[in-house]
Scaffold this motif. Structure first.
Motif, mmCIF file in Angstrom:
data_model
loop_
_atom_site.group_PDB
_atom_site.id
_atom_site.type_symbol
_atom_site.label_atom_id
_atom_site.label_comp_id
_atom_site.label_asym_id
_atom_site.label_seq_id
_atom_site.Cartn_x
_atom_site.Cartn_y
_atom_site.Cartn_z
ATOM 1 N N LEU A 128 0.839 -1.206 0.000
ATOM 2 C CA LEU A 128 0.000 0.000 0.000
ATOM 3 C C LEU A 128 0.870 1.251 0.000
ATOM 4 C CD1 LEU A 128 -2.756 -0.821 2.663
ATOM 5 C CD2 LEU A 128 -2.761 -1.303 0.212
ATOM 6 N N ASP A 129 0.404 2.268 -0.730
ATOM 7 C CA ASP A 129 1.113 3.553 -0.701
ATOM 8 C C ASP A 129 1.011 4.172 0.685
ATOM 9 O OD1 ASP A 129 1.909 3.335 -3.280
ATOM 10 O OD2 ASP A 129 0.157 4.382 -4.108
ATOM 11 N N ASN A 130 -0.159 3.994 1.288
ATOM 12 C CA ASN A 130 -0.342 4.499 2.641
ATOM 13 C C ASN A 130 -0.671 3.331 3.571
ATOM 14 O OD1 ASN A 130 -0.962 5.759 5.001
ATOM 15 N ND2 ASN A 130 -2.833 6.749 4.239
ATOM 16 N N PRO A 131 0.366 2.765 4.212
ATOM 17 C CA PRO A 131 0.146 1.560 5.029
ATOM 18 C C PRO A 131 -0.306 1.860 6.461
ATOM 19 C CG PRO A 131 2.494 2.054 4.906
ATOM 20 C CD PRO A 131 1.791 3.144 4.132
ATOM 21 N N ARG A 132 -0.621 3.093 6.750
ATOM 22 C CA ARG A 132 -0.903 3.497 8.141
ATOM 23 C C ARG A 132 -1.996 2.646 8.782
ATOM 24 N NH1 ARG A 132 -3.038 8.926 9.862
ATOM 25 N NH2 ARG A 132 -3.313 8.060 11.922
ATOM 26 N N GLY A 133 -1.740 2.236 10.014
ATOM 27 C CA GLY A 133 -2.743 1.501 10.773
ATOM 28 C C GLY A 133 -2.596 -0.004 10.670
ATOM 29 N N TYR A 134 -1.951 -0.468 9.618
ATOM 30 C CA TYR A 134 -1.838 -1.914 9.412
ATOM 31 C C TYR A 134 -0.600 -2.490 10.078
ATOM 32 C CZ TYR A 134 -5.388 -1.660 5.733
ATOM 33 O OH TYR A 134 -6.549 -1.482 5.035
ATOM 34 N N GLY A 135 -0.639 -3.805 10.294
ATOM 35 C CA GLY A 135 0.568 -4.516 10.697
ATOM 36 C C GLY A 135 1.500 -4.610 9.500
ATOM 37 N N ARG A 136 2.832 -4.462 9.741
ATOM 38 C CA ARG A 136 3.796 -4.490 8.634
ATOM 39 C C ARG A 136 4.489 -5.851 8.568
ATOM 40 N NH1 ARG A 136 2.051 0.234 9.559
ATOM 41 N NH2 ARG A 136 3.039 2.094 8.658
ATOM 42 N N ILE A 137 4.765 -6.274 7.346
ATOM 43 C CA ILE A 137 5.471 -7.535 7.114
ATOM 44 C C ILE A 137 6.978 -7.240 7.157
ATOM 45 C CG2 ILE A 137 5.812 -9.458 5.507
ATOM 46 C CD1 ILE A 137 2.904 -9.189 6.504
ATOM 47 N N VAL A 138 7.633 -7.785 8.171
ATOM 48 C CA VAL A 138 9.076 -7.568 8.301
ATOM 49 C C VAL A 138 9.805 -8.716 7.608
ATOM 50 C CG1 VAL A 138 11.002 -7.267 9.905
ATOM 51 C CG2 VAL A 138 8.721 -6.411 10.510
ATOM 52 N N ARG A 139 10.718 -8.375 6.686
ATOM 53 C CA ARG A 139 11.468 -9.393 5.958
ATOM 54 C C ARG A 139 12.960 -9.198 6.207
ATOM 55 N NH1 ARG A 139 8.638 -11.993 1.549
ATOM 56 N NH2 ARG A 139 6.520 -11.150 1.358
ATOM 57 N N VAL A 140 13.669 -10.281 6.259
ATOM 58 C CA VAL A 140 15.132 -10.236 6.277
ATOM 59 C C VAL A 140 15.575 -11.076 5.089
ATOM 60 C CG1 VAL A 140 17.227 -10.892 7.520
ATOM 61 C CG2 VAL A 140 15.265 -9.926 8.778
ATOM 62 N N ASP A 141 16.355 -10.462 4.218
ATOM 63 C CA ASP A 141 16.748 -11.132 2.967
ATOM 64 C C ASP A 141 15.528 -11.730 2.269
ATOM 65 O OD1 ASP A 141 19.321 -10.521 3.639
ATOM 66 O OD2 ASP A 141 19.665 -12.459 4.619
ATOM 67 N N ASP A 142 14.496 -10.934 2.162
ATOM 68 C CA ASP A 142 13.286 -11.363 1.461
ATOM 69 C C ASP A 142 12.421 -12.367 2.222
ATOM 70 O OD1 ASP A 142 13.419 -9.696 -0.621
ATOM 71 O OD2 ASP A 142 13.855 -11.208 -2.162
ATOM 72 N N ARG A 143 12.947 -12.958 3.268
ATOM 73 C CA ARG A 143 12.126 -13.937 3.993
ATOM 74 C C ARG A 143 11.365 -13.251 5.107
ATOM 75 N NH1 ARG A 143 15.311 -19.145 3.036
ATOM 76 N NH2 ARG A 143 13.788 -20.233 4.308
ATOM 77 N N ASP A 213 -5.886 -10.281 -5.777
ATOM 78 C CA ASP A 213 -5.968 -9.789 -7.156
ATOM 79 C C ASP A 213 -6.256 -8.292 -7.171
ATOM 80 O OD1 ASP A 213 -5.509 -12.302 -8.266
ATOM 81 O OD2 ASP A 213 -7.608 -12.860 -7.979
ATOM 82 N N ALA A 214 -7.062 -7.844 -6.240
ATOM 83 C CA ALA A 214 -7.379 -6.405 -6.160
ATOM 84 C C ALA A 214 -7.323 -5.984 -4.698
ATOM 85 C CB ALA A 214 -8.768 -6.147 -6.725
ATOM 86 N N VAL A 215 -6.840 -4.770 -4.462
ATOM 87 C CA VAL A 215 -6.654 -4.322 -3.083
ATOM 88 C C VAL A 215 -7.979 -4.208 -2.324
ATOM 89 C CG1 VAL A 215 -5.933 -2.349 -1.681
ATOM 90 C CG2 VAL A 215 -4.426 -3.203 -3.463
ATOM 91 N N TRP A 216 -9.069 -3.826 -3.026
ATOM 92 C CA TRP A 216 -10.347 -3.666 -2.317
ATOM 93 C C TRP A 216 -10.832 -4.958 -1.678
ATOM 94 C CZ3 TRP A 216 -13.340 -7.044 -4.865
ATOM 95 C CH2 TRP A 216 -13.218 -7.182 -6.252
#
Ligand code: UD1
Ligand code: MG
Length: 457
Positions: A128-143, A213-216
């Protein structure tokens, strides 16, 4: 496949007494949409975790394939899923859905389920361009290593644009092992479901991600504004499907389908029409602007002119209804019937080629073929306590401004003179008229205005 739907939250920002998941989208409660999608992907038993609005939610949507798990108090998403675990079969994976994310599609869920297989944790994530409020996916080396909630995230984590939609598939036995180990030592003091990701990683379980497939599809509803936004998305999708199938829409942005709308070939729908329940429009039907149709069937080639209200009714082929007509429950029109402006029909059948073109009330009546009901014809079907039927046989002509005091029958081929108040059966093929004799008074003078009017004595 086990399905657990989280629906215990209150939805404070809706500012409503109605529990959030019962607010309607396209005429159906939010939770109803999610349940239907769960059924579409073949869930045999669905567990709904409910809490706020308790019995109201259960009563609104109860069905034999739903297991209800009460979450009281609501201590977070991890705690919510824990309440549903007793209903989950350990050998099959568990899909977590949200009761306030109504537009998730079966096709996306199929991909998520496939990605999870039997031994992986699969997360539905989005960028999302504006990810505010959501939990974030933390990756290390893509994992993926963990999910961090907005409130617990540091500046660098908040800059991550890949978010957790909340929808996931987990191996059930692992889920049952992880959930009791969740802690609420976090910014919100809640048991976060999202903490299972780090637990899976610690066990070296593979964590995979799939995008919708779609963000909505993954948008949740927390406010009336979001509800209206998703309503438009949903209606736009329905309009697109209708047009793909060949329906002509005057404006795809101005149609509302709240239920099922089936259309034959060459159907045309003008602006601002609302369809509720099950509506079937056969081939070549045209619907004028500003009509509301609920639970009805419109036959081949029939034309509904603007501003009609039609409910629980059947309109026969080639009939013309409206403008400004109201067909109430139990109306059945045959072929080539004409119902004109300001005509109300209720619990009545009107057979082929009959007409009521202006200003009439037809209630509890059985009307034959080729009958003409004049302007202002009224069936007096109600005596204040009981309702009675009016029967009008084939080829009858009813003059204007006639009242038919039911129960009463008008025989085949009869004519009723204008203004008749019919209280007894009218015999076939005769003229029946009830009317004060017309008189004219010769030499009568119309009063004129007098400067000094004398009082009448
Ligand atoms: C949750 C996720 C977050 C994700 C977001 C997506 C957690 C900890 N966070 O956050 O990573 O980006 O959803 O929208 O899971 N619910 C219950 N019982 C509870 C709490 C919640 O049934 O005790 C239900 C709610 O009714 C709702 C869903 O779970 O349907 C999500 O709850 P919500 O409070 O909106 O979670 P978020 O904080 O938005
Ligand atoms: Mg939320």
């Amino acid at each position: 496949m086990n399905v657990i739907i989280l629906a215990a939250g209150q939805g404070k920002r809706m500012h409503s007494d109605l529990p959030k998941v019962l607010h309607p989208l396209a005429g159906k409660p939010l939770l109803g949409h999610v349940l239907d999608t769960a059924r579409k992907i073949g869930a045999e038993k669905i567990c709904v975790v409910y809490g706020y609005g308790g019995e109201q939610v259960r009563n609104a949507l109860n069905a034999p394939d739903i297991a209800w798990a009460l979450q009281e108090p609501q201590l977070g998403t991890g705690h919510a899923v824990l309440q549903g675990m007793p209903f989950a079969v350990p050998s099959a994976p568990t899909l977590i859905l949200y009761g306030d994310v109504p537009l998730i599609r079966a096709s996306t869920l199929h991909r998520l389920i496939e990605a999870a297989g039997t031994g992986s944790l699969a997360l539905l994530t989005a960028h999302l361009d504006n990810p505010r409020g959501y939990g974030r996916i933390v990756r290390v080396d893509d994992r993926v290593t963990r999910i961090v909630e907005e409130k617990d995230a540091d500046g660098a984590e908040r800059a991550i644009r890949e978010i957790n939609t909340g929808i996931l598939v987990a191996p059930t036995a692992a889920l049952a092992r992880w959930l009791p180990g969740l802690s609420k030592r976090n910014a919100q003091g809640e048991y976060y479901l999202t903490d299972i990701v780090a637990m899976a990683v610690a066990e070296s379980m593979s964590v995979v991600t799939v995008h919708p497939d779609a963000v909505w599809e993954t948008e949740g509803i927390n406010s009336k504004t979001q509800l209206a936004t998703l309503e438009r998305v949903h209606q736009r999708n329905i309009a697109a499907q209708l047009m793909e199938a060949g329906v002509t829409l005057a404006d795809p942005a101005r149609i509302d389908v709240r239920g099922h709308l089936g259309c034959g070939r060459d159907v045309g729908i003008d602006v601002n029409c609302v369809f509720e329940g099950r509506v079937e429009l056969a081939d070549r039907v045209s619907i004028g602007a500003h009509c509301l149709l609920k639970n009805c069937r419109i036959g081949n080639g029939a034309r509904i002119a603007p501003f009609c209200h039609i409910e629980d009714a059947i309109v026969g082929p080639d009939s013309i209804v409206g403008p400004y007509a109201r067909l109430r429950p139990g109306t059945e029109l045959g072929r080539d019937v004409h119902i004109g402006n300001f005509v109300e029909v209720k619990n009545s059948s009107i057979a082929d080629h009959s007409k009521a073109n202006h200003l009439a009330y037809v209630g509890d009546a059985t009307i034959g073929s080729r009958v003409n009901l004049g302007a202002g014809t009224i069936t007096c079907n109600y005596d204040g306590a009981n309702k009675f039927r009016t029967v009008i046989e084939d080829d009858v002509f009813i003059g204007s401004d006639t009242q038919l005091v039911a129960p009463v029958t008008v025989g085949r081929g009869a004519t009723l003179g204008a203004g008749t108040t019919l209280t007894k059966d009218a015999p076939p093929d005769q003229l029946t008229v009830s009317r004060a004799k017309q008189t004219s008074i010769p030499g009568w003078k119309r009063p004129t205005k007098n400067a000094n009017p004398k009082k009448k004595v």
